[in-house]
Design a protein around this motif. Structure first.
Motif, PDB file in Angstrom:
ATOM      1  N   MET A   1       0.845  -1.176   0.000  1.00 48.15           N
ATOM      2  CA  MET A   1       0.000   0.000   0.000  1.00 48.15           C
ATOM      3  C   MET A   1       0.892   1.241   0.000  1.00 48.15           C
ATOM      4  SD  MET A   1      -3.247   0.081   2.343  1.00 48.15           S
ATOM      5  CE  MET A   1      -4.292   1.417   2.513  1.00 48.15           C
ATOM      6  N   SER A   2       0.570   2.211  -0.838  1.00 45.78           N
ATOM      7  CA  SER A   2       1.426   3.388  -0.924  1.00 45.78           C
ATOM      8  C   SER A   2       0.976   4.466   0.061  1.00 45.78           C
ATOM      9  CB  SER A   2       1.426   3.932  -2.349  1.00 45.78           C
ATOM     10  OG  SER A   2       0.183   4.521  -2.643  1.00 45.78           O
ATOM     11  N   ASN A   3       1.904   5.312   0.420  1.00 42.55           N
ATOM     12  CA  ASN A   3       1.674   6.419   1.335  1.00 42.55           C
ATOM     13  C   ASN A   3       1.504   7.686   0.493  1.00 42.55           C
ATOM     14  OD1 ASN A   3       2.124   8.666   2.979  1.00 42.55           O
ATOM     15  ND2 ASN A   3       3.567   7.575   4.277  1.00 42.55           N
ATOM     16  N   PRO A   4       0.410   8.442   0.665  1.00 39.16           N
ATOM     17  CA  PRO A   4       0.187   9.625  -0.161  1.00 39.16           C
ATOM     18  C   PRO A   4       1.302  10.661  -0.059  1.00 39.16           C
ATOM     19  CG  PRO A   4      -1.780   9.125   1.139  1.00 39.16           C
ATOM     20  CD  PRO A   4      -0.711   8.181   1.572  1.00 39.16           C
ATOM     21  N   VAL A   5       1.874  10.845   1.131  1.00 35.93           N
ATOM     22  CA  VAL A   5       2.947  11.832   1.285  1.00 35.93           C
ATOM     23  C   VAL A   5       4.195  11.368   0.549  1.00 35.93           C
ATOM     24  CG1 VAL A   5       4.445  13.033   2.927  1.00 35.93           C
ATOM     25  CG2 VAL A   5       2.032  12.728   3.457  1.00 35.93           C
ATOM     26  N   SER A   6       4.562  10.098   0.681  1.00 35.15           N
ATOM     27  CA  SER A   6       5.757   9.624  -0.029  1.00 35.15           C
ATOM     28  C   SER A   6       5.527   9.639  -1.535  1.00 35.15           C
ATOM     29  CB  SER A   6       6.195   8.247   0.459  1.00 35.15           C
ATOM     30  OG  SER A   6       5.200   7.294   0.229  1.00 35.15           O
ATOM     31  N   ASP A   7       4.286   9.385  -1.973  1.00 39.54           N
ATOM     32  CA  ASP A   7       3.980   9.502  -3.405  1.00 39.54           C
ATOM     33  C   ASP A   7       4.172  10.939  -3.881  1.00 39.54           C
ATOM     34  OD1 ASP A   7       3.343   6.813  -3.434  1.00 39.54           O
ATOM     35  OD2 ASP A   7       1.161   7.132  -3.501  1.00 39.54           O
ATOM     36  N   LEU A   8       3.739  11.894  -3.062  1.00 41.29           N
ATOM     37  CA  LEU A   8       3.932  13.304  -3.407  1.00 41.29           C
ATOM     38  C   LEU A   8       5.411  13.661  -3.482  1.00 41.29           C
ATOM     39  CD1 LEU A   8       1.283  15.400  -1.430  1.00 41.29           C
ATOM     40  CD2 LEU A   8       1.756  15.514  -3.862  1.00 41.29           C
ATOM     41  N   VAL A   9       6.164  13.208  -2.502  1.00 39.66           N
ATOM     42  CA  VAL A   9       7.609  13.491  -2.478  1.00 39.66           C
ATOM     43  C   VAL A   9       8.268  12.929  -3.732  1.00 39.66           C
ATOM     44  CG1 VAL A   9       9.789  12.968  -1.300  1.00 39.66           C
ATOM     45  CG2 VAL A   9       7.792  13.693   0.021  1.00 39.66           C
ATOM     46  N   LEU A  10       7.960  11.683  -4.054  1.00 45.93           N
ATOM     47  CA  LEU A  10       8.529  11.070  -5.259  1.00 45.93           C
ATOM     48  C   LEU A  10       8.091  11.816  -6.516  1.00 45.93           C
ATOM     49  CD1 LEU A  10       8.186   7.285  -4.356  1.00 45.93           C
ATOM     50  CD2 LEU A  10      10.282   8.669  -4.403  1.00 45.93           C
ATOM     51  N   GLY A  11       6.851  12.263  -6.539  1.00 46.13           N
ATOM     52  CA  GLY A  11       6.360  13.038  -7.677  1.00 46.13           C
ATOM     53  C   GLY A  11       7.115  14.346  -7.834  1.00 46.13           C
ATOM     54  N   PHE A  12       7.338  15.047  -6.721  1.00 42.76           N
ATOM     55  CA  PHE A  12       8.103  16.296  -6.780  1.00 42.76           C
ATOM     56  C   PHE A  12       9.556  16.039  -7.183  1.00 42.76           C
ATOM     57  CE2 PHE A  12       4.755  18.310  -4.055  1.00 42.76           C
ATOM     58  CZ  PHE A  12       4.447  19.356  -4.922  1.00 42.76           C
ATOM     59  N   GLN A  13      10.151  14.960  -6.667  1.00 42.81           N
ATOM     60  CA  GLN A  13      11.527  14.629  -7.047  1.00 42.81           C
ATOM     61  C   GLN A  13      11.614  14.373  -8.551  1.00 42.81           C
ATOM     62  OE1 GLN A  13      12.413  11.358  -4.379  1.00 42.81           O
ATOM     63  NE2 GLN A  13      13.546  12.701  -2.997  1.00 42.81           N
ATOM     64  N   GLY A  14      10.656  13.630  -9.087  1.00 44.12           N
ATOM     65  CA  GLY A  14      10.634  13.376 -10.525  1.00 44.12           C
ATOM     66  C   GLY A  14      10.442  14.653 -11.323  1.00 44.12           C
ATOM     67  N   LEU A  15       9.580  15.516 -10.835  1.00 42.63           N
ATOM     68  CA  LEU A  15       9.331  16.780 -11.520  1.00 42.63           C
ATOM     69  C   LEU A  15      10.569  17.668 -11.514  1.00 42.63           C
ATOM     70  CD1 LEU A  15       7.118  18.246 -13.026  1.00 42.63           C
ATOM     71  CD2 LEU A  15       6.287  19.134 -10.843  1.00 42.63           C
ATOM     72  N   VAL A  16      11.260  17.732 -10.398  1.00 39.71           N
ATOM     73  CA  VAL A  16      12.495  18.521 -10.320  1.00 39.71           C
ATOM     74  C   VAL A  16      13.494  18.013 -11.349  1.00 39.71           C
ATOM     75  CG1 VAL A  16      14.532  19.010  -8.878  1.00 39.71           C
ATOM     76  CG2 VAL A  16      12.244  19.304  -7.937  1.00 39.71           C
ATOM     77  N   ALA A  17      13.583  16.706 -11.498  1.00 44.80           N
ATOM     78  CA  ALA A  17      14.535  16.122 -12.454  1.00 44.80           C
ATOM     79  C   ALA A  17      14.127  16.377 -13.904  1.00 44.80           C
ATOM     80  CB  ALA A  17      14.652  14.617 -12.210  1.00 44.80           C
ATOM     81  N   ASP A  18      12.837  16.574 -14.153  1.00 44.42           N
ATOM     82  CA  ASP A  18      12.336  16.694 -15.521  1.00 44.42           C
ATOM     83  C   ASP A  18      12.239  18.120 -16.058  1.00 44.42           C
ATOM     84  OD1 ASP A  18      12.088  13.958 -15.634  1.00 44.42           O
ATOM     85  OD2 ASP A  18       9.938  13.937 -15.199  1.00 44.42           O
ATOM     86  N   VAL A  19      12.372  19.122 -15.209  1.00 45.54           N
ATOM     87  CA  VAL A  19      12.217  20.502 -15.678  1.00 45.54           C
ATOM     88  C   VAL A  19      13.575  21.178 -15.831  1.00 45.54           C
ATOM     89  CG1 VAL A  19       9.924  20.749 -14.626  1.00 45.54           C
ATOM     90  CG2 VAL A  19      11.936  21.462 -13.347  1.00 45.54           C
TER      91      VAL A  19
END
Length: 166
Positions: A1-19
């Protein structure tokens, strides 16, 4: 089961890498505005993403503080409207509110602001302080101090961990 906060953190990390590099601090500031990530979590996201630590810390703290400022201003207006409508009458106090008020009377605005991030996001603490009648500028000043303190502490710890692991 995923954690919404860790999903957000991973999403932001991916976004930082992509912009592009120029946009990365804006993503970190946006992450800083999210409760439970806050300035300190956003700074860590930025550092891991390769942003210079000072830039990451400033961006995360600014994003967090801007969000807290909006919360304080909205809460202050709501409190004014409610107390004006009720004529300043006594309101029933919930158990959670009573617990907060006990902590407030024990530690004051500085203590609740500086220790609050250990338990609650700054946005929640700022709203609670403002709703009890603490002047908005006082809340903002102490929340700014707390955001600066915790963002600095976590930034220094993240740097130490990265250097230790390298």
């Amino acid at each position: 089961m995923s954690n919404p906060v860790s999903d957000l953190v991973l999403g932001f990390q991916g976004l930082v890498a992509d912009v592009p590099d120029l946009v990365q601090p804006l993503i970190v500031a946006l992450a800083g505005a999210v409760p439970f990530i806050e300035g300190e979590g956003a700074a860590a996201i930025g550092i891991i993403g390769g942003i210079p630590p000072v830039v990451a810390a400033l961006a995360g703290a600014v994003g967090n503080l801007l969000c807290v400022a909006v919360v304080v201003l909205v809460t202050s207006r709501v409190r004014t409207a409610v107390t004006t409508r009720r004529g300043g009458g006594v309101q029933p106090v919930s158990a959670r509110r009573e617990k907060f008020e006990k902590a407030y009377h024990r530690y004051g605005t500085p203590g609740v602001s500086l220790l609050g991030p250990l338990l609650l996001p700054t946005q929640f603490t700022a709203a609670a302080l403002t709703s009890t009648g603490v002047p908005p500028l006082r809340v903002l000043a102490w929340q700014a101090a707390a955001i600066a303190l915790w963002t600095t502490v976590i930034t220094v710890l993240a740097l130490g961990l990265i250097r230790f692991a390298a």
